[in-house]
Design an enzyme around this catalytic site. Structure first.
Site, PDB file in Angstrom:
ATOM      1  N   ASP A  66       4.489  -1.850  -1.154  1.00  0.00           N
ATOM      2  CA  ASP A  66       4.929  -1.622   0.232  1.00  0.00           C
ATOM      3  C   ASP A  66       6.324  -2.195   0.486  1.00  0.00           C
ATOM      4  O   ASP A  66       6.653  -2.563   1.617  1.00  0.00           O
ATOM      5  CB  ASP A  66       3.930  -2.224   1.235  1.00  0.00           C
ATOM      6  CG  ASP A  66       2.505  -1.790   0.950  1.00  0.00           C
ATOM      7  OD1 ASP A  66       2.276  -0.572   0.890  1.00  0.00           O
ATOM      8  OD2 ASP A  66       1.634  -2.659   0.766  1.00  0.00           O
ATOM      9  N   LYS A 112       9.963   1.345  -1.606  1.00  0.00           N
ATOM     10  CA  LYS A 112      10.489   2.066  -2.771  1.00  0.00           C
ATOM     11  C   LYS A 112      10.792   3.526  -2.445  1.00  0.00           C
ATOM     12  O   LYS A 112      11.777   4.090  -2.924  1.00  0.00           O
ATOM     13  CB  LYS A 112       9.479   2.004  -3.924  1.00  0.00           C
ATOM     14  CG  LYS A 112       9.170   0.606  -4.415  1.00  0.00           C
ATOM     15  CD  LYS A 112       8.154   0.617  -5.540  1.00  0.00           C
ATOM     16  CE  LYS A 112       6.773   1.047  -5.104  1.00  0.00           C
ATOM     17  NZ  LYS A 112       6.134   0.109  -4.159  1.00  0.00           N
ATOM     18  N   GLY A 135       1.116   4.661  -1.723  1.00  0.00           N
ATOM     19  CA  GLY A 135       1.520   5.302  -0.477  1.00  0.00           C
ATOM     20  C   GLY A 135       2.978   5.034  -0.184  1.00  0.00           C
ATOM     21  O   GLY A 135       3.390   3.879  -0.099  1.00  0.00           O
ATOM     22  N   HIS A 136       3.779   6.083  -0.094  1.00  0.00           N
ATOM     23  CA  HIS A 136       5.203   5.946   0.185  1.00  0.00           C
ATOM     24  C   HIS A 136       5.566   6.771   1.409  1.00  0.00           C
ATOM     25  O   HIS A 136       5.145   7.918   1.535  1.00  0.00           O
ATOM     26  CB  HIS A 136       6.040   6.428  -1.014  1.00  0.00           C
ATOM     27  CG  HIS A 136       5.809   5.635  -2.255  1.00  0.00           C
ATOM     28  ND1 HIS A 136       6.037   6.133  -3.517  1.00  0.00           N
ATOM     29  CD2 HIS A 136       5.348   4.381  -2.434  1.00  0.00           C
ATOM     30  CE1 HIS A 136       5.737   5.210  -4.413  1.00  0.00           C
ATOM     31  NE2 HIS A 136       5.320   4.140  -3.775  1.00  0.00           N
ATOM     32  N   THR A 191      -1.876   4.117   2.667  1.00  0.00           N
ATOM     33  CA  THR A 191      -3.072   4.702   2.058  1.00  0.00           C
ATOM     34  C   THR A 191      -4.346   4.200   2.708  1.00  0.00           C
ATOM     35  O   THR A 191      -5.247   4.970   3.038  1.00  0.00           O
ATOM     36  CB  THR A 191      -3.094   4.392   0.544  1.00  0.00           C
ATOM     37  OG1 THR A 191      -1.936   4.966  -0.062  1.00  0.00           O
ATOM     38  CG2 THR A 191      -4.338   4.971  -0.117  1.00  0.00           C
ATOM     39  N   ARG A 197      -5.109  -0.405   6.344  1.00  0.00           N
ATOM     40  CA  ARG A 197      -5.440  -1.810   6.599  1.00  0.00           C
ATOM     41  C   ARG A 197      -4.177  -2.590   6.965  1.00  0.00           C
ATOM     42  O   ARG A 197      -3.092  -2.306   6.464  1.00  0.00           O
ATOM     43  CB  ARG A 197      -6.072  -2.451   5.353  1.00  0.00           C
ATOM     44  CG  ARG A 197      -7.465  -1.951   5.031  1.00  0.00           C
ATOM     45  CD  ARG A 197      -7.997  -2.599   3.760  1.00  0.00           C
ATOM     46  NE  ARG A 197      -7.297  -2.121   2.574  1.00  0.00           N
ATOM     47  CZ  ARG A 197      -7.622  -2.450   1.332  1.00  0.00           C
ATOM     48  NH1 ARG A 197      -8.629  -3.288   1.121  1.00  0.00           N
ATOM     49  NH2 ARG A 197      -6.968  -1.970   0.299  1.00  0.00           N
ATOM     50  N   LYS A 198      -4.341  -3.600   7.818  1.00  0.00           N
ATOM     51  CA  LYS A 198      -3.217  -4.478   8.127  1.00  0.00           C
ATOM     52  C   LYS A 198      -2.832  -5.247   6.869  1.00  0.00           C
ATOM     53  O   LYS A 198      -3.691  -5.731   6.138  1.00  0.00           O
ATOM     54  CB  LYS A 198      -3.593  -5.465   9.239  1.00  0.00           C
ATOM     55  CG  LYS A 198      -3.651  -4.840  10.622  1.00  0.00           C
ATOM     56  CD  LYS A 198      -3.877  -5.913  11.679  1.00  0.00           C
ATOM     57  CE  LYS A 198      -3.848  -5.311  13.079  1.00  0.00           C
ATOM     58  NZ  LYS A 198      -4.012  -6.345  14.123  1.00  0.00           N
ATOM     59  N   GLY A 223      18.432  -2.935   3.333  1.00  0.00           N
ATOM     60  CA  GLY A 223      17.883  -2.014   4.321  1.00  0.00           C
ATOM     61  C   GLY A 223      17.651  -2.699   5.653  1.00  0.00           C
ATOM     62  O   GLY A 223      17.118  -3.811   5.709  1.00  0.00           O
ATOM     63  N   GLY A 245      16.420  -0.725   8.498  1.00  0.00           N
ATOM     64  CA  GLY A 245      15.739   0.261   9.337  1.00  0.00           C
ATOM     65  C   GLY A 245      14.934   1.222   8.498  1.00  0.00           C
ATOM     66  O   GLY A 245      14.798   1.046   7.285  1.00  0.00           O
TER      67      GLY A 245
END
Length: 452
Positions: free
Chosen positions: A41, A44, A68-69, A326, A329-330, A440, A442
């Site tokens: 997370d 990427k 998950g992206h 994906t 969940r927090k 990064g 934003g």
């Protein structure tokens, strides 16, 4: 040693050197790699999306739809799980390599959802390896059952069937994409065999074999246009000077060998997985880009030395919208962890770093960074712990850096960042001895600042 032997060795040495140079010159381009440096997370997908505009081919090399992206392109937010993030660039080819495990229903569902958001012409620019293994529904059922059996010691799996599918691969009874496209009666026999093996081990799972075979006969024709030998494709591309970018799924601390085992995924998410997951030799690797979130997050269970179970953790979770793409969940949140990053840099050999989500720290008056580990007896560790019991017993020493308490969201030049924000970046750079190339601030690709 005789003069003749010395002369012979010299000749042979020159011969082997010439052969080596000739083999190296076979490739006119290199493969750049984007890897997660923490527990996933890190952002990427955004980095890949930015770089994909300059490359010919983008690849996934391992994992499955447990990754998950999120990519924001032209104001539209795309969520990818199996598709490489670079697929939003219509000018490049996307490759799903042999090291990936594929749940076909999820793949086709992902394609449909993203086509509805504007993803077009995918049939002309997606290639899937004939050697990639298949994830079946019963793998997912088994995944959930195994997690439930662990009770309070669950691993936090996504229950996508990834572990059981890699288990089938390792025990040599898995089924590859190429077998689905071969003689269907042979696929049918192998499918019945793997189902019966799982039914013996897990009698409570239900599989309608005949219905599944009907479904997979349809899937075979749907996927056929996308499938080819990706190993030959990539080597031909390199010999022709095509630029290739690899998007690592998950992250180094979730690697089956180097992560916080057993709280890891079932594939190699480090640099080695790139080579085995695509069939590439080491000399083809160029830049290795480590993606580092400006703080640390983790989904699911497992040790987390710098975790903040307090208002700081809550603030990072809220400001960073830290919810798994994906799992939904927090994410657990905490301070940046230098020993962890030094370890993953050691394993992966980062040539440069991209720091993401620096803007999430904008409101803090002071920022802590974990700089070293000590055992409970006060001894300083000179290595990253190899067991979760050792890691769970360490104490973190922190450096305290001043915050900048002003918005960085719209900054597009590194020198225009607040001085303390620049210092935070340089602090990380100096401790890792790896240059920070991008920062990064934003969501979109336009929010990535080129440092140099």
């Amino acid at each position: 040693m005789s003069t003749t032997t010395i002369a012979s060795n010299a000749v042979n040495g020159n011969h082997y050197e010439q052969l080596h140079q000739g083999r190296t010159k076979m490739y006119k381009s290199k493969v750049d790699v984007v890897l997660g440096a923490q527990w996933g997370d890190e952002g990427k997908g955004k980095v890949v999306d930015m770089l994909a505009s300059e490359v010919d081919i983008v690849c996934r090399c391992q994992g499955g739809n447990n990754a998950g992206h999120t990519v924001v392109a032209n104001g539209t937010e795309f969520d990818f799980h199996l598709l490489p993030s670079g697929v939003v660039n219509e000018k490049c080819i996307s490759v799903i390599g042999n090291g990936v495990v594929i749940h076909l229903p999820s793949l086709f569902d992902e394609v449909l959802k993203n086509e509805a958001k504007g993803l077009i012409h995918l049939e002309n620019r997606l290639i899937i390896s004939d050697r990639a293994h298949l994830v079946f529904d019963f793998h997912q059922h088994v995944d959930g059952m195994q997690e439930a059996e662990k009770g309070g010691k669950s691993l936090g799996t996504t229950k996508k069937g990834i572990g059981p599918a890699y288990s089938s691969k390792a025990t040599r009874n898995g089924i590859r994409v190429g077998e689905l496209l071969g003689e269907f009666n042979l696929f049918s026999e192998k499918f019945k065999s793997i189902v019966n093996t799982h039914l013996r081990l897990f009698p409570s799972i239900k599989v309608d074999i005949d219905a599944e075979l009907v479904r997979y006969k349809d899937y075979a024709e749907k996927i056929r246009p996308y499938v080819k030998d990706t190993i030959c494709f990539l080597h031909t591309a390199l010999r022709n000077g095509k630029t290739i970018l690899v998007e690592g799924a998950n992250a180094a601390m979730l690697d089956i060998d180097f992560g916080t085992y057993p709280y890891v995924t079932s594939s190699n998410c480090s640099i080695g997985g790139v080579l085995t997951g695509l069939g590439l030799p080491p000399q083809t690797i160029g830049e290795v880009i480590g993606v580092v979130k400006a703080y640390t997050t983790r989904v699911g269970d497992g040790p987390f030395p710098t975790e903040q179970l307090n208002e700081i953790g809550d603030l990072l979770q809220t400001r960073g919208f830290e919810v798994g793409v994906t799992t939904k969940r927090k994410r657990r949140c905490g301070w940046l962890d230098i020993p962890l990053l030094q370890y993953t840099s050691l394993v992966n050999g980062y040539t440069c770093i991209c720091i993401t989500k620096l803007d999430i720290l904008d409101t803090l008056a002071e920022i802590k960074v974990g700089v070293s580990y000590r055992r409970s007896n006060g001894d300083k560790l000179d290595h990253f712990p190899g067991t979760i019991s050792e890691l769970g017993g360490i104490e973190v020493e922190y450096a305290i850096l001043p915050g900048w308490q002003t918005s960085t969201e719209h900054v597009r030049n590194f020198k225009e960042l607040p001085e303390n924000a620049q210092s935070y970046v340089r602090f990380l750079e100096s401790h890792l001895s790896v240059p920070v190339r991008w920062v990064g601030v934003g969501k979109g690709r336009e929010s990535i600042i080129n440092v140099h």
